[in-house]
Enzyme design. Structure first.
Site, mmCIF file in Angstrom:
data_model
loop_
_atom_site.group_PDB
_atom_site.id
_atom_site.type_symbol
_atom_site.label_atom_id
_atom_site.label_comp_id
_atom_site.label_asym_id
_atom_site.label_seq_id
_atom_site.Cartn_x
_atom_site.Cartn_y
_atom_site.Cartn_z
ATOM 1 N N LYS A 33 27.723 44.719 19.468
ATOM 2 C CA LYS A 33 26.904 45.174 20.598
ATOM 3 C C LYS A 33 27.793 45.513 21.791
ATOM 4 O O LYS A 33 28.408 44.626 22.385
ATOM 5 C CB LYS A 33 25.940 44.058 21.028
ATOM 6 C CG LYS A 33 25.001 44.500 22.138
ATOM 7 C CD LYS A 33 24.370 43.331 22.883
ATOM 8 C CE LYS A 33 25.178 42.893 24.064
ATOM 9 N NZ LYS A 33 25.271 43.884 25.148
ATOM 10 N N GLU B 194 36.468 35.216 25.186
ATOM 11 C CA GLU B 194 37.541 35.767 26.022
ATOM 12 C C GLU B 194 36.922 36.071 27.372
ATOM 13 O O GLU B 194 36.107 36.981 27.497
ATOM 14 C CB GLU B 194 38.115 37.045 25.390
ATOM 15 C CG GLU B 194 38.894 36.800 24.105
ATOM 16 C CD GLU B 194 40.192 36.036 24.302
ATOM 17 O OE1 GLU B 194 40.631 35.868 25.467
ATOM 18 O OE2 GLU B 194 40.774 35.591 23.303
ATOM 19 N N CYS C 226 40.843 42.143 32.727
ATOM 20 C CA CYS C 226 40.835 40.673 32.776
ATOM 21 C C CYS C 226 42.217 40.158 33.155
ATOM 22 O O CYS C 226 42.336 39.164 33.861
ATOM 23 C CB CYS C 226 40.364 40.098 31.448
ATOM 24 S SG CYS C 226 41.289 40.706 30.027
ATOM 25 N N GLU D 183 37.559 36.097 41.144
ATOM 26 C CA GLU D 183 38.025 37.259 40.380
ATOM 27 C C GLU D 183 37.384 38.507 40.976
ATOM 28 O O GLU D 183 36.178 38.696 40.854
ATOM 29 C CB GLU D 183 37.620 37.120 38.905
ATOM 30 C CG GLU D 183 38.073 38.300 38.082
ATOM 31 C CD GLU D 183 37.607 38.293 36.630
ATOM 32 O OE1 GLU D 183 36.461 37.918 36.357
ATOM 33 O OE2 GLU D 183 38.406 38.712 35.777
#
Ligand code: NAD
Length: 472
Positions: free
Chosen positions: A171, A244, A278, A375
């Site tokens: 997905k 992750e 990331c 972040e």
């Protein structure tokens, strides 16, 4: 192949239109570029059933043969590089060169994964018995990918999952489903039906997958916040999980660097893919002896970089990928303004249409500010002055995240000694973001659970089976 319309899911090797559709926007124009299928619960059930039905034969297919299939998948991706890269730029926003790099990396990672060997170990081989441990496939893998690198991150999962003998329901993010759907279409005659199913849908689809009784393992890449929900949902049936997640990577700069050479490298460590990586360098701890000259050189270089529509020639940085993320980045900038942080560059939203934020660089904001602690996942970078390297290491490690980190120095050995003190899954010396299908990639702390890539990544798609044979 038509890369502009007719986006269908792939279920049991066949095209399936959505029960309804959802609009996909170009983030550079905010115009609808296509309608993508919005998978219903019944259609997800069909995809899982197709994957379950394909599993016994795929599991029984010899490893060497599955490796051939992977090489054929890789070849098909490379054959369609032109069309795929244009479509990826259109839906994701990234410059065409970066889109080409990403699609090529997907092909390269699948090919590299195909070269891995499945380990088997002998625990005992005595007169009485032989005991070995082997690794067997888990079953149906639900793979969930994010919008920043929709193609390559999906194939970080698909390659090893299939090589290990599992079947997959993949997905993509609702913000970037199109390129993945087209790859599904082009692989229909490459893989046996049901081995790789691709579904697209809205916010309900991910939770349906993570709680689906027919899915045995979830491999997820996305934010830490969502990762927690995935783990909670998967716990009901003890699904295996690989997560992750987010990062807040520090770059540490020693005083012996060559400022002129380093400035562009550090710039791209933070701003490639518009900071939406990331493992982007999200805070830079620079030794006080070199802080001012390096700061000025980074800012001078940043002024030469062109932000614009990724489809236009010469664009180096595209728009932020979606409105939600655009608002989040602007909110962090607003917070820095309110706190009175010093802006060296940027800081204002650009005129629309499109989710454009200029390259924004901050001069030594306080360590406890949001822009340092959170972040940002966008084109905003805090440069931070440190008295010594111990201070830099302590601050780098004082984070809930532990994805990656880098150390930069004229003396690689000195940098390595600093790097070894970082509490992160990957440490880079004098470069950053280099990943390989052969090298394990993992997040420490809140950056993840489990591993992707390398043999360790392959083993995440297996159950351990010890076989003990009593000799006559
Ligand atoms: P996200 O968590 O919002 O979404 C990721 C995927 O999960 C999407 O496909 C989304 O539709 C799906 N999803 C959303 N809610 C779900 C739920 N409750 N259950 C199951 N699935 C759900 O992340 P994003 O905004 O697409 O990606 C950005 C984040 O991903 C950043 O934090 C970034 O650091 C992280 N990321 C990590 C890595 C890594 O390898 N560690 C790589 C890329 C991005």
């Amino acid at each position: 192949m038509d890369f502009t319309s007719d986006f269908t899911m792939t279920i049991g090797g066949k095209p399936v239109a959505g029960a309804t559709t959802m609009s996909v926007l170009n983030p550079a124009t905010e115009q609808v570029i296509a309608e993508a299928p919005d998978c219903s619960r019944a259609q997800l059930d069909e995809a899982v059933a197709a994957a379950r039905a394909a599993f016994p034969a795929w599991k029984a297919t010899p490893f060497e043969k599955r490796r051939d299939y992977l090489n054929a998948v890789s070849a098909r991706i490379f054959e369609n590089l032109e069309g795929l890269k244009r479509l990826l730029t259109l839906e994701q926003g990234k410059p065409i060169g970066e889109a080409e790099f990403e699609v090529g990396a997907a092909g390269m990672f699948v090919q590299g994964t195909a070269s891995l060997r499945m380990p088997e170990s002998v625990n005992e081989d005595s007169a009485e018995r032989r005991s070995i441990t082997r690794h067997v496939p888990i079953g149906v893998v639900g793979a969930i990918s994010p919008w920043n690198f929709p193609v390559v991150l999906a194939f970080f999962k698909v390659g090893p999952a299939l090589l290990a003998g599992n079947t997959v329901v993949l997905k993509p993010s609702p913000f970037t489903p199109l390129t993945t759907l087209k790859i599904g279409e082009m692989l229909r005659d490459v893989l046996p039906p049901g081995v790789l199913n691709i579904v697209s849908g809205g916010d309900a689809l991910g939770p349906w997958m993570t709680s689906h009784p027919g899915i045995d393992k979830v491999s997820f890449t996305g934010s830490t916040q969502t990762g927690r929900k995935v783990m909670e949902s998967a716990s009901a049936s003890l699904k295996r999980v690989t997560l992750e997640l987010g990062g807040n990577d520090a770059a540490i700069v020693l005083p012996d660097v060559d400022v002129a050479t380093l400035a562009p490298n550090l710039f791209w460590a933070a701003f490639a893919n518009n900071g939406q990586i990331c493992i982007a360098s999200k805070r830079m701890y620079i030794h006080k002896d070199v802080y001012e000259p390096l700061r000025d050189a980074i800012v001078d270089y940043a002024k030469t970089v062109k932000v614009g529509d990724g489809a236009e020639q010469g664009t180096q940085i595209g728009p932020v990928q979606n409105k939600q993320q655009y608002r989040r980045v602007l909110d962090l900038i607003e917070d820095s303004k309110k706190q009175g942080h010093k802006f060296l560059l940027g800081g204002e939203a650009m005129d629309g249409p499109g989710y454009f934020v200029p390259v924004t660089i901050l001069d030594n904001p306080p360590e406890d500010s949001r822009i340092v602690q959170e972040e940002q996942f966008g084109p905003v970078l805090p440069l931070l002055k440190v008295e010594d390297i111990d201070e830099a290491v302590a601050k780098a490690n004082a984070s809930e995240y532990g994805l990656g980190g880098s150390v930069w120095s004229g003396d690689p050995d000195k940098a390595l000694a600093v790097g070894e003190r970082l509490e992160t899954g990957t440490v880079w010396i004098n470069e950053t973001q280099h990943l390989s299908p052969l090298a394990p990639f993992a997040g420490h702390k809140q950056s993840g659970v489990g591993v992707e890539n390398g043999v360790d990544g392959l083993l995440e798609y297996t159950n351990v089976q010890t076989v003990v044979v009593r000799k006559a």
